[in-house]
Write a protein that holds these residues in place. Sequence first.
Motif, PDB file in Angstrom:
ATOM      1  N   ILE A  48       0.840  -1.201   0.000  1.00 21.06           N
ATOM      2  CA  ILE A  48       0.000   0.000   0.000  1.00 21.06           C
ATOM      3  C   ILE A  48       0.871   1.246   0.000  1.00 21.06           C
ATOM      4  CG2 ILE A  48      -1.623   1.361   1.400  1.00 21.06           C
ATOM      5  CD1 ILE A  48      -2.799  -1.385   2.312  1.00 21.06           C
ATOM      6  N   LEU A  49       1.891   1.260   0.843  1.00 21.94           N
ATOM      7  CA  LEU A  49       2.778   2.423   0.920  1.00 21.94           C
ATOM      8  C   LEU A  49       3.593   2.584  -0.361  1.00 21.94           C
ATOM      9  CD1 LEU A  49       4.007   2.213   4.622  1.00 21.94           C
ATOM     10  CD2 LEU A  49       2.149   3.590   3.682  1.00 21.94           C
ATOM     11  N   THR A  50       4.046   1.483  -0.928  1.00 23.91           N
ATOM     12  CA  THR A  50       4.813   1.539  -2.179  1.00 23.91           C
ATOM     13  C   THR A  50       3.950   2.107  -3.301  1.00 23.91           C
ATOM     14  OG1 THR A  50       6.206  -0.310  -1.519  1.00 23.91           O
ATOM     15  CG2 THR A  50       6.097   0.160  -3.876  1.00 23.91           C
ATOM     16  N   THR A  51       2.700   1.673  -3.372  1.00 27.62           N
ATOM     17  CA  THR A  51       1.774   2.196  -4.378  1.00 27.62           C
ATOM     18  C   THR A  51       1.618   3.708  -4.225  1.00 27.62           C
ATOM     19  OG1 THR A  51       0.600   0.090  -4.482  1.00 27.62           O
ATOM     20  CG2 THR A  51      -0.588   2.037  -5.268  1.00 27.62           C
ATOM     21  N   ALA A  52       1.666   4.185  -2.980  1.00 26.17           N
ATOM     22  CA  ALA A  52       1.554   5.626  -2.708  1.00 26.17           C
ATOM     23  C   ALA A  52       2.904   6.328  -2.801  1.00 26.17           C
ATOM     24  CB  ALA A  52       0.952   5.841  -1.321  1.00 26.17           C
ATOM     25  N   LYS A  53       3.938   5.567  -3.215  1.00 29.49           N
ATOM     26  CA  LYS A  53       5.299   6.102  -3.362  1.00 29.49           C
ATOM     27  C   LYS A  53       5.879   6.587  -2.037  1.00 29.49           C
ATOM     28  CE  LYS A  53       4.792   7.293  -8.255  1.00 29.49           C
ATOM     29  NZ  LYS A  53       3.953   6.220  -8.549  1.00 29.49           N
ATOM     30  N   VAL A  54       5.567   5.828  -0.998  1.00 28.44           N
ATOM     31  CA  VAL A  54       6.079   6.099   0.343  1.00 28.44           C
ATOM     32  C   VAL A  54       6.737   4.822   0.844  1.00 28.44           C
ATOM     33  CG1 VAL A  54       5.431   6.653   2.726  1.00 28.44           C
ATOM     34  CG2 VAL A  54       4.266   7.787   0.824  1.00 28.44           C
ATOM     35  N   GLY A  55       7.916   4.928   1.378  1.00 23.90           N
ATOM     36  CA  GLY A  55       8.597   3.753   1.906  1.00 23.90           C
ATOM     37  C   GLY A  55       8.101   3.393   3.296  1.00 23.90           C
ATOM     38  N   TYR A  56       8.175   2.107   3.617  1.00 22.85           N
ATOM     39  CA  TYR A  56       7.797   1.650   4.947  1.00 22.85           C
ATOM     40  C   TYR A  56       8.979   1.843   5.890  1.00 22.85           C
ATOM     41  CZ  TYR A  56       6.234  -1.239   8.796  1.00 22.85           C
ATOM     42  OH  TYR A  56       5.856  -1.672  10.034  1.00 22.85           O
ATOM     43  N   THR A  57       8.748   2.606   6.937  1.00 27.06           N
ATOM     44  CA  THR A  57       9.750   2.802   7.981  1.00 27.06           C
ATOM     45  C   THR A  57       9.059   2.716   9.332  1.00 27.06           C
ATOM     46  OG1 THR A  57       9.437   5.204   8.084  1.00 27.06           O
ATOM     47  CG2 THR A  57      11.105   4.384   6.511  1.00 27.06           C
ATOM     48  N   ASP A  58       9.853   2.567  10.384  1.00 32.67           N
ATOM     49  CA  ASP A  58       9.278   2.597  11.731  1.00 32.67           C
ATOM     50  C   ASP A  58       8.580   3.923  11.979  1.00 32.67           C
ATOM     51  OD1 ASP A  58      10.236   0.049  12.210  1.00 32.67           O
ATOM     52  OD2 ASP A  58      11.951   0.713  13.404  1.00 32.67           O
ATOM     53  N   GLU A  59       9.151   4.986  11.443  1.00 37.29           N
ATOM     54  CA  GLU A  59       8.547   6.318  11.613  1.00 37.29           C
ATOM     55  C   GLU A  59       7.170   6.379  10.950  1.00 37.29           C
ATOM     56  OE1 GLU A  59       9.276  10.999  10.438  1.00 37.29           O
ATOM     57  OE2 GLU A  59      10.928   9.597  10.216  1.00 37.29           O
ATOM     58  N   LYS A  60       7.056   5.856   9.738  1.00 35.42           N
ATOM     59  CA  LYS A  60       5.755   5.855   9.044  1.00 35.42           C
ATOM     60  C   LYS A  60       4.754   4.989   9.804  1.00 35.42           C
ATOM     61  CE  LYS A  60       6.556   8.584   5.664  1.00 35.42           C
ATOM     62  NZ  LYS A  60       6.101   9.956   5.829  1.00 35.42           N
ATOM     63  N   ALA A  61       5.188   3.831  10.267  1.00 33.78           N
ATOM     64  CA  ALA A  61       4.300   2.974  11.050  1.00 33.78           C
ATOM     65  C   ALA A  61       3.823   3.713  12.301  1.00 33.78           C
ATOM     66  CB  ALA A  61       5.004   1.676  11.423  1.00 33.78           C
ATOM     67  N   GLY A  62       4.728   4.433  12.945  1.00 31.25           N
ATOM     68  CA  GLY A  62       4.359   5.213  14.124  1.00 31.25           C
ATOM     69  C   GLY A  62       3.367   6.312  13.809  1.00 31.25           C
TER      70      GLY A  62
END
Length: 123
Positions: free
Chosen positions: A81-95
């Motif tokens: 989902i994040l890749t489709t939105a051109k956003v990488g998965y990080t602990d910060e994004k999860a937070g």
Amino acid sequence: MENFRRDQDQECIKTVVEKLQNKLAGHRYPFKIKFCVIKVTIETWLLADERAIGNVVGQHVPPVMGSLEDIENPKDCLMQILTTAKVGYTDEKAGQIAAAADLEKIAYRCPGFNRFREDIQDC
């Protein structure tokens, strides 16, 4: 009270609790220790609120359909989902997703979250 929380990670919950208890064997604490092992990964709960994900990625995200707790690889699903939105998965994004998430929506979509919430309420 100190709590040790972790996800099941495909292990038997009893085995996980025994391992945690063994790590504390011989130690004394002036407070009660309670173990809480969740069956799913945190990403399962994050998938429950598509609005929170959308707020973090800055675009509409469709809801993940079906029983979230039955998704075999929820982290992979969230990463897609994040890749489709051109956003990488990080602990910060999860937070950020967790901070924006509606706990009642998570509770509605993930019955295991309710058990977890009940376990930690007396902390």
